[in-house]
Design a protein around this motif. Structure first.
Motif, mmCIF file in Angstrom:
data_model
loop_
_atom_site.group_PDB
_atom_site.id
_atom_site.type_symbol
_atom_site.label_atom_id
_atom_site.label_comp_id
_atom_site.label_asym_id
_atom_site.label_seq_id
_atom_site.Cartn_x
_atom_site.Cartn_y
_atom_site.Cartn_z
ATOM 1 N N GLN A 30 0.824 -1.213 0.000
ATOM 2 C CA GLN A 30 0.000 0.000 0.000
ATOM 3 C C GLN A 30 0.856 1.262 0.000
ATOM 4 O O GLN A 30 0.536 2.254 -0.661
ATOM 5 C CB GLN A 30 -0.932 -0.023 1.212
ATOM 6 C CG GLN A 30 -2.067 0.984 1.154
ATOM 7 C CD GLN A 30 -1.769 2.250 1.940
ATOM 8 O OE1 GLN A 30 -0.891 2.260 2.811
ATOM 9 N NE2 GLN A 30 -2.520 3.312 1.654
ATOM 10 N N TRP A 40 -1.595 1.539 -7.908
ATOM 11 C CA TRP A 40 -2.671 1.221 -6.973
ATOM 12 C C TRP A 40 -2.343 -0.092 -6.288
ATOM 13 O O TRP A 40 -1.369 -0.750 -6.659
ATOM 14 C CB TRP A 40 -4.007 1.127 -7.720
ATOM 15 C CG TRP A 40 -4.575 2.454 -8.108
ATOM 16 C CD1 TRP A 40 -5.479 3.205 -7.418
ATOM 17 C CD2 TRP A 40 -4.274 3.209 -9.288
ATOM 18 N NE1 TRP A 40 -5.745 4.381 -8.083
ATOM 19 C CE2 TRP A 40 -5.019 4.404 -9.240
ATOM 20 C CE3 TRP A 40 -3.433 2.979 -10.383
ATOM 21 C CZ2 TRP A 40 -4.966 5.370 -10.240
ATOM 22 C CZ3 TRP A 40 -3.367 3.933 -11.378
ATOM 23 C CH2 TRP A 40 -4.129 5.116 -11.298
ATOM 24 N N GLU A 59 -11.112 -6.862 8.645
ATOM 25 C CA GLU A 59 -9.760 -6.390 8.344
ATOM 26 C C GLU A 59 -9.592 -6.092 6.858
ATOM 27 O O GLU A 59 -8.976 -5.081 6.479
ATOM 28 C CB GLU A 59 -8.732 -7.436 8.774
ATOM 29 C CG GLU A 59 -8.515 -7.522 10.269
ATOM 30 C CD GLU A 59 -7.527 -8.625 10.619
ATOM 31 O OE1 GLU A 59 -6.339 -8.298 10.855
ATOM 32 O OE2 GLU A 59 -7.929 -9.795 10.629
ATOM 33 N N VAL A 61 -12.002 -5.366 4.733
ATOM 34 C CA VAL A 61 -12.818 -4.193 4.430
ATOM 35 C C VAL A 61 -12.073 -2.926 4.833
ATOM 36 O O VAL A 61 -12.026 -1.942 4.088
ATOM 37 C CB VAL A 61 -14.181 -4.286 5.135
ATOM 38 C CG1 VAL A 61 -14.905 -2.938 5.094
ATOM 39 C CG2 VAL A 61 -15.046 -5.369 4.497
ATOM 40 N N ALA A 62 -11.471 -2.950 6.017
ATOM 41 C CA ALA A 62 -10.720 -1.782 6.485
ATOM 42 C C ALA A 62 -9.557 -1.477 5.552
ATOM 43 O O ALA A 62 -9.258 -0.309 5.269
ATOM 44 C CB ALA A 62 -10.215 -2.022 7.903
ATOM 45 N N THR A 64 -9.411 -1.952 2.379
ATOM 46 C CA THR A 64 -9.886 -1.327 1.138
ATOM 47 C C THR A 64 -10.233 0.139 1.325
ATOM 48 O O THR A 64 -10.400 0.856 0.329
ATOM 49 C CB THR A 64 -11.121 -2.054 0.575
ATOM 50 O OG1 THR A 64 -12.229 -1.895 1.478
ATOM 51 C CG2 THR A 64 -10.847 -3.530 0.355
ATOM 52 N N GLN A 65 -10.353 0.583 2.562
ATOM 53 C CA GLN A 65 -10.660 1.994 2.813
ATOM 54 C C GLN A 65 -9.405 2.851 2.840
ATOM 55 O O GLN A 65 -9.489 4.083 2.914
ATOM 56 C CB GLN A 65 -11.409 2.131 4.142
ATOM 57 C CG GLN A 65 -12.668 1.281 4.243
ATOM 58 C CD GLN A 65 -13.598 1.457 3.066
ATOM 59 O OE1 GLN A 65 -14.074 2.566 2.798
ATOM 60 N NE2 GLN A 65 -13.867 0.379 2.343
ATOM 61 N N MET A 66 -8.250 2.218 2.759
ATOM 62 C CA MET A 66 -7.001 2.975 2.758
ATOM 63 C C MET A 66 -6.741 3.554 1.371
ATOM 64 O O MET A 66 -7.222 3.008 0.368
ATOM 65 C CB MET A 66 -5.851 2.074 3.199
ATOM 66 C CG MET A 66 -6.015 1.535 4.617
ATOM 67 S SD MET A 66 -4.625 0.515 5.144
ATOM 68 C CE MET A 66 -3.344 1.764 5.297
ATOM 69 N N PRO A 67 -6.004 4.646 1.303
ATOM 70 C CA PRO A 67 -5.751 5.284 0.007
ATOM 71 C C PRO A 67 -5.131 4.334 -1.004
ATOM 72 O O PRO A 67 -4.240 3.555 -0.676
ATOM 73 C CB PRO A 67 -4.779 6.421 0.365
ATOM 74 C CG PRO A 67 -5.073 6.727 1.791
ATOM 75 C CD PRO A 67 -5.411 5.412 2.421
ATOM 76 N N GLN A 110 -18.959 -6.866 0.268
ATOM 77 C CA GLN A 110 -19.417 -5.861 1.230
ATOM 78 C C GLN A 110 -19.066 -4.444 0.784
ATOM 79 O O GLN A 110 -19.858 -3.512 0.968
ATOM 80 C CB GLN A 110 -18.812 -6.143 2.609
ATOM 81 C CG GLN A 110 -19.321 -5.205 3.700
ATOM 82 C CD GLN A 110 -18.896 -5.660 5.078
ATOM 83 O OE1 GLN A 110 -18.893 -6.854 5.381
ATOM 84 N NE2 GLN A 110 -18.540 -4.721 5.943
ATOM 85 N N VAL A 111 -17.876 -4.290 0.195
ATOM 86 C CA VAL A 111 -17.444 -2.942 -0.201
ATOM 87 C C VAL A 111 -17.534 -2.700 -1.698
ATOM 88 O O VAL A 111 -17.292 -1.589 -2.168
ATOM 89 C CB VAL A 111 -16.009 -2.662 0.288
ATOM 90 C CG1 VAL A 111 -15.970 -2.564 1.788
ATOM 91 C CG2 VAL A 111 -15.047 -3.741 -0.194
ATOM 92 N N VAL A 113 -15.712 -4.058 -4.324
ATOM 93 C CA VAL A 113 -14.461 -3.983 -5.093
ATOM 94 C C VAL A 113 -14.212 -5.340 -5.753
ATOM 95 O O VAL A 113 -14.652 -6.371 -5.250
ATOM 96 C CB VAL A 113 -13.262 -3.588 -4.209
ATOM 97 C CG1 VAL A 113 -13.467 -2.216 -3.614
ATOM 98 C CG2 VAL A 113 -13.004 -4.629 -3.130
#
Length: 304
Positions: A30, A40, A59, A61-62, A64-67, A110-111, A113
């Motif tokens: 990341q 990316w 974890e 899901v979290a 995937t929320q990172m830049p 869930q998200v 992606v």
């Protein structure tokens, strides 16, 4: 990294997806994505990674929320050479792989992606689990890509029916990959991706060498030959950030490719070509294998 980026520039590859294979390496993957504006990242644990942290749905899901994180994977199932590579264990012993795969699918759904799916000698279970988890290609499906595809025609049809893309590597250029040649002709051009999956699987005439972005056109040429497609004078790609279907697919720009007669003869293209490249990157401190999907050509490094 300078060498990797120079190779990208030489091949006129403008974007890359850095794929995580363990959660332990994810922070470095990341960070690599955030360091460069055209990189990316994905978050996930490869099916062959053992004795590593098992992430929960929360974890992933979290993550995937990172830049710059835009996909989940590489994930899936691998039953190849159970005796040689997995200590003689049976398929029943691979329940941990199946549970890991389900966790990744649930997080992706869930998200919303895409998934980067690895399946090797495990297609029945891979497809069954996708269906059981709701991946039918309709509303709510995460979708994604079956990368480095080496399975049968039936598996390819099933993957397409579930709404996934199918990606072929340098293996398709090998003379003995006859079944894969047939599979390639069955995949619609708009659902077909190409990749290198470095450092292995360099296409002919570079078979046995370390793969580089400059070899991707050889895969494209073989697929065009299989499809019997001629090169138009110009090819336009679809446009816009909304086309960012990352998961090893991706960002399709509108870029006219004006080709000379010699270039048209040398490299027929198939419809929308998206190059997926995997490379081994190494951190300054330790070896960090990172799969890089090098996507979308502004133009191809064709011979002049």
């Amino acid at each position: 990294m300078p060498g990797v980026r120079a190779a990208m520039a030489a091949a006129r590859v403008t974007r890359a997806l850095c794929i995580s294979t363990t959660m332990e390496e994810f922070p470095s993957v990341q960070a690599l994505a955030t360091e460069y504006d055209n990189f990316w990242a994905s978050a996930g644990v490869h099916p062959d990674s053992e004795d590593v942290h098992e992430p929960s749905v929360a974890e992933l899901v979290a993550a995937t929320q990172m830049p710059k994180v835009v996909a989940i994977g590489e994930t899936g199932l691998d039953y190849y050479q159970m005796e040689e590579r997995k200590g003689g264990r049976g398929i029943a012993d691979m329940e941990w792989q199946r549970e890991r795969f389900r966790t990744h699918i649930r997080a992706a759904r869930q998200v919303g992606v895409p998934l980067v799916i690895h399946t090797r000698a495990a297609s029945d279970d891979t497809l069954a689990i996708l269906r059981e988890e709701g991946e039918q290609g309709g509303a709510g499906s995460a979708g994604g890509v079956f990368h480095c595809f080496t399975e049968t025609r039936e598996v390819a049809r099933a993957a397409l029916d579930l709404g996934f893309y199918v990606s072929l590597s340098g293996i398709v250029t090998f003379k003995n990959a006859r079944e894969l040649h047939e599979v390639a002709t069955l995949i619609p051009c708009d659902r077909l991706l190409i990749e290198t999956d470095s450092p292995y699987l360099a296409p002919v005439p570079y078979r046995g060498k370390i793969n580089t972005p400059t070899y991707v056109p050889h895969v494209a040429a073989r697929l065009a030959f299989n499809h019997g497609v001629d090169v138009p004078t110009a090819v336009s790609f679809r446009s816009g950030a909304t086309a960012l279907v990352v998961g090893a697919l991706l960002l399709i720009q509108r870029v006219p490719l004006a080709l000379t007669a010699r270039q048209r003869k040398a490299l027929p293209l198939i419809g929308v070509l998206i190059a997926i490249q995997s490379l081994c990157l190494y951190s300054a401190v330790a070896r960090l294998p990172v799969a890089l999907a090098l996507l979308v050509f502004n133009s191809f490094p064709l011979m002049t």
